[in-house]
Structures are given as C-alpha cells and as structure tokens.
Design a protein around this motif. Structure first.
Motif, mmCIF file in Angstrom:
data_model
loop_
_atom_site.group_PDB
_atom_site.id
_atom_site.type_symbol
_atom_site.label_atom_id
_atom_site.label_comp_id
_atom_site.label_asym_id
_atom_site.label_seq_id
_atom_site.Cartn_x
_atom_site.Cartn_y
_atom_site.Cartn_z
ATOM 1 N N GLY A 1 0.802 -1.206 0.142
ATOM 2 C CA GLY A 1 -0.087 0.201 0.113
ATOM 3 C C GLY A 1 0.868 1.278 -0.082
ATOM 4 O O GLY A 1 0.636 2.118 -0.640
ATOM 5 N N SER A 2 2.038 1.299 0.555
ATOM 6 C CA SER A 2 2.705 2.291 0.761
ATOM 7 C C SER A 2 3.260 2.871 -0.771
ATOM 8 O O SER A 2 3.273 3.774 -1.087
ATOM 9 N N TYR A 3 3.805 1.831 -1.421
ATOM 10 C CA TYR A 3 4.177 2.009 -2.769
ATOM 11 C C TYR A 3 3.038 2.740 -3.577
ATOM 12 O O TYR A 3 3.317 3.699 -4.279
ATOM 13 N N LEU A 4 1.763 2.355 -3.401
ATOM 14 C CA LEU A 4 0.877 2.673 -4.142
ATOM 15 C C LEU A 4 0.544 4.142 -3.851
ATOM 16 O O LEU A 4 0.192 5.021 -4.464
ATOM 17 N N ILE A 5 0.425 4.555 -2.413
ATOM 18 C CA ILE A 5 0.264 6.022 -1.889
ATOM 19 C C ILE A 5 1.289 6.908 -2.598
ATOM 20 O O ILE A 5 1.057 8.125 -2.814
ATOM 21 N N TYR A 6 2.544 6.267 -2.578
ATOM 22 C CA TYR A 6 3.534 6.920 -2.777
ATOM 23 C C TYR A 6 3.557 7.596 -4.342
ATOM 24 O O TYR A 6 3.521 8.784 -4.742
ATOM 25 N N SER A 7 2.920 6.850 -5.115
ATOM 26 C CA SER A 7 2.651 7.056 -6.577
ATOM 27 C C SER A 7 1.597 8.177 -6.782
ATOM 28 O O SER A 7 1.787 9.054 -7.635
ATOM 29 N N ILE A 8 0.569 8.171 -5.782
ATOM 30 C CA ILE A 8 -0.475 8.903 -5.854
ATOM 31 C C ILE A 8 -0.013 10.509 -5.139
ATOM 32 O O ILE A 8 0.013 11.489 -5.846
ATOM 33 N N ASP A 9 0.481 10.452 -4.102
ATOM 34 C CA ASP A 9 1.059 11.685 -3.405
ATOM 35 C C ASP A 9 1.840 11.200 -2.304
ATOM 36 O O ASP A 9 1.233 11.034 -1.137
ATOM 37 N N PRO A 10 3.139 11.394 -2.598
ATOM 38 C CA PRO A 10 3.963 10.969 -1.102
ATOM 39 C C PRO A 10 3.667 11.696 0.164
ATOM 40 O O PRO A 10 4.053 11.188 1.340
ATOM 41 N N SER A 11 3.090 12.938 0.098
ATOM 42 C CA SER A 11 3.150 13.706 1.170
ATOM 43 C C SER A 11 1.728 13.127 2.156
ATOM 44 O O SER A 11 1.708 13.533 3.247
ATOM 45 N N LEU A 12 1.144 12.128 1.654
ATOM 46 C CA LEU A 12 0.208 11.544 2.422
ATOM 47 C C LEU A 12 0.674 10.544 3.324
ATOM 48 O O LEU A 12 -0.128 10.148 4.559
ATOM 49 N N LEU A 13 1.829 9.863 3.223
ATOM 50 C CA LEU A 13 2.406 9.033 3.845
ATOM 51 C C LEU A 13 2.966 9.480 5.425
ATOM 52 O O LEU A 13 3.530 10.706 5.510
ATOM 53 N N THR A 14 2.607 8.924 6.344
ATOM 54 C CA THR A 14 3.155 9.113 7.602
ATOM 55 C C THR A 14 4.430 8.202 8.136
ATOM 56 O O THR A 14 5.084 8.475 9.070
ATOM 57 N N VAL A 15 4.401 7.169 7.579
ATOM 58 C CA VAL A 15 6.006 6.278 7.475
ATOM 59 C C VAL A 15 6.227 6.034 6.079
ATOM 60 O O VAL A 15 5.573 5.993 5.303
ATOM 61 N N PHE A 16 7.676 5.592 6.065
ATOM 62 C CA PHE A 16 8.136 5.226 4.745
ATOM 63 C C PHE A 16 8.705 3.600 5.112
ATOM 64 O O PHE A 16 9.950 3.685 5.384
ATOM 65 N N ASN A 17 8.036 2.704 4.855
ATOM 66 C CA ASN A 17 8.382 1.382 5.323
ATOM 67 C C ASN A 17 8.841 0.509 4.072
ATOM 68 O O ASN A 17 8.663 -0.534 3.867
#
Length: 361
Positions: A64-80
């Motif tokens: 899921g982190s990969y997918l959210i990164y592709s949409i908007d990296p600023s949405l992430l709270t951790v980078f796992n």
C-alpha cells in the motif's frame, strides 16, 4: 440608588443577543463537525466513516505504501519501503525523513507515537482476499485496536486490480484526477499487453526462466505471485509446479536449467547478472538465452520493477518484458516509455544516461 430603565433594558437585549449567538455558534459547530465526516464503502464492501478531507494516511504494508507514494508522497506517515542509497536519488526527499517503521508483526507492541503525532486520518490495509478484511479478526487485530483509527481495506487480487484500486483511492483521498490518470495508464498497459500476446501463437511464445539467488539457482513456480507478469505475457515460465510457500525461491539445479534451455532468462540478483554477462561463469554461457543476448537484469531503482515486494512498478515491467519477449510485435521505443512512466508515477525526469544506468545497459 435607582438604575436608569433604559440601561437595564439595553443589558437585557444584549444578554438575549449573546445567548442566541452562542446557541447558533454551537449548532454551527455541531453541523460542521457532522459535515466533516463521511461514510464510504471500502473495496471489501465495509462501511467506514472517515474525515471529509484527507491529509495523512498510515499504511502498514509496503504494498500500500508504494501505491500511496505514486499518488501523493505527502500523504504517507511512515516510509516502510526498503531502498538503497542508489534508489534515494530517484525518490521524493520528503519521504526520506519519515519514520522507518516496518509492518507490525503479531505479538509485537510497537511504538506508534511517531505515526500518531502526524494525525493520520485512517489506516489503509492491503489484502488479496475480501474474506480477510476484518480489523477485529486476524493477526493484526490487536495492532489496529491500539491505533483507534478508521480502517479502510484495499483488495488487490492481482495486477489487473490496480486500475480499480486507483479509481477507489482517488475518491476517498480527494485525488480523483491524479488517480484517474494513473489508473487509465495501468488499464491501457494491461490491454496492450493482452493484445500483443494474443497475436502470437502459443507455440511461438518464448520460454522464460526466472533466475533468483546469488547463483541463479532459485526460481518461482509458474503459479507464484512473484512471476505474475510472466503469466500475463504468455504463461511460458519453464518451471511448472505448485508454489510450496508464499516466500518462493524454489531451489533448482543447473542441470535442470540446462534441460529447460529457455529462450529468455531474467535475473534478479545484480552480482549474478554481472558475473554471467561478463562471461565469468562459463556454465551459463552454454545456454542459448545467454549466447543470443537474451539474458536480462530486472531493474530495481527506486523500487523493484518485478516483485519483492510487488508494486505498481510491475506495470512498467510488463512493457519492458513485452519489448524483450516480443520485440517484433512491440511498438515504439521502450526507453521513451520508461522515461514517461518515471515522470508520471514517480515525478522523476530521467536522462537517457540514467535510464541506461537503471537498466544496467
């Protein structure tokens, strides 16, 4: 002393006005609070209440982190997501400073304070099966209970699910235009691949061996999630078997690979690829794929194009594999395709030299 009547009346009017104003303010606040939340149905069909505006999301899994990164990296709270130093130059710098919290494991009691300090609006969970989409059951139930946040499930049954996932996330994240663009790209890539493969008779489709490990003598069964792109591109993986475990890495002997003598070899390990490509390993030179220059390395910058873990980068690998498996049917210039993909999905503009470096050409 007798108070003036006019003054008393004015005070009563002022009090009544203040009371009405206060009640109105309270009711407005309550109404605003109600309007600030909305009910959605996640991809598992669960009704979930989430904030109307989404600014941060906690995503425990790399998928899921990969997918959210592709949409908007600023949405992430951790980078796992595991990355090396080389990969970091292709990444949004903001994510490099995020907490590096790996996915919680059953029985662990991780410290979620770095996550909660960023006030995530919900938890995005990734599953391949709707039946497992229940935050109150399963191995992550206790972890999700600790967070006290809404839980939204994405269901990814296969790579073909990605267009629908992007469409779904666009709606709940308020990034409709962005996600529509990414989803349409994926949808078109899958359709183009199916069209090219269907134009080639099964007996003319090249056989493929997936070389894993430092010696190239580990691989994947044809039904493994790690070689889903092979399944989509003609289902010609030479190692026909049932995957013994989710991890994969099925051991094989060199004699077995030589007996397969595949038309194409795709290598996962960089050192192994360099050794064979430089003819430092004489055994592999006898295979026709190596002799004919049909021995290729899977690029990994900034994320693995293929698997471990699988991500949206597989859409690019689909195009890449088409170009090396079906060069006569593949339209256009793959280097240009790669450049456009990196720009769209990763926000990176690669130079021709950087493309060659990523692909080890």
């Amino acid at each position: 002393m007798k108070r003036p009547v006019g003054t008393l009346m004015e005070k009563k009017k002022t009090y009544r006005w203040f009371l009405v104003f206060s009640i109105t303010l309270i009711l407005s606040g309550l109404l605003m609070g109600t309007a600030a939340a909305r009910e959605i149905f996640d991809m598992a069909g669960r009704k979930v209440t989430i904030p109307d505006r989404i600014s941060k999301v906690y995503v425990p899994s790399p998928y899921g982190s990969y997918l959210i990164y592709s949409i908007d990296p600023s949405l992430l709270t951790v980078f796992n997501v595991p990355t090396d130093k080389e990969a970091q130059k292709y990444l949004n710098k903001a994510v490099l400073d995020l907490p590096k919290m790996s996915r919680p494991q059953p029985g662990q009691k991780p410290d979620f304070s770095p996550v909660l300090a960023q006030h995530p609006d919900f938890v995005l969970m990734w599953t391949t099966d709707k039946a497992n989409a229940d935050p109150e059951k399963g191995r992550f139930a206790e972890v999700l209970k600790q967070l006290k946040l809404p839980v939204v499930y994405v269901v990814a049954e296969s790579l073909a699910s990605y267009p629908d996932i992007y469409d779904f996330l666009g709606g709940i994240l308020g990034r409709q235009q962005r996600c529509q663009q990414l989803g349409q790209y994926c949808r078109q890539a899958l359709q183009d691949a199916a069209k090219i493969v269907s134009s080639v008779p099964p007996e003319q489709r090249p056989s493929v061996y997936f070389a894993e490990g430092a010696d190239g003598l580990q691989t994947e069964c044809d039904d493994s999630i790690h070689v889903e792109t092979f399944k989509l591109l003609g289902d010609t993986n030479v190692h026909r078997c049932h995957t013994s475990n989710h991890r994969g890495f099925e051991p094989v002997s060199f004699d077995q690979v030589a007996a397969y003598d595949p038309d194409l070899i795709i290598a996962q390990d960089a050192d192994f690829y360099e050794r064979v490509a430089s003819a430092a390993d004489n055994n592999w030179q006898q295979l026709k794929a190596v002799g004919k220059g049909r021995f290729h390395y899977i690029p990994k910058e900034p994320f693995n194009w293929f698997d471990r873990p699988p991500s949206f980068m597989r859409i690019l690998s689909l195009k890449w594999l088409l170009s090396v498996m079906y060069p006569d049917q593949y339209p256009g210039d793959f280097a240009q395709e790669a450049k456009e993909f990196y720009h769209l999905f990763l926000g990176v503009d690669l130079t021709p030299e950087e493309i060659r470096q990523v692909m080890k050409q």
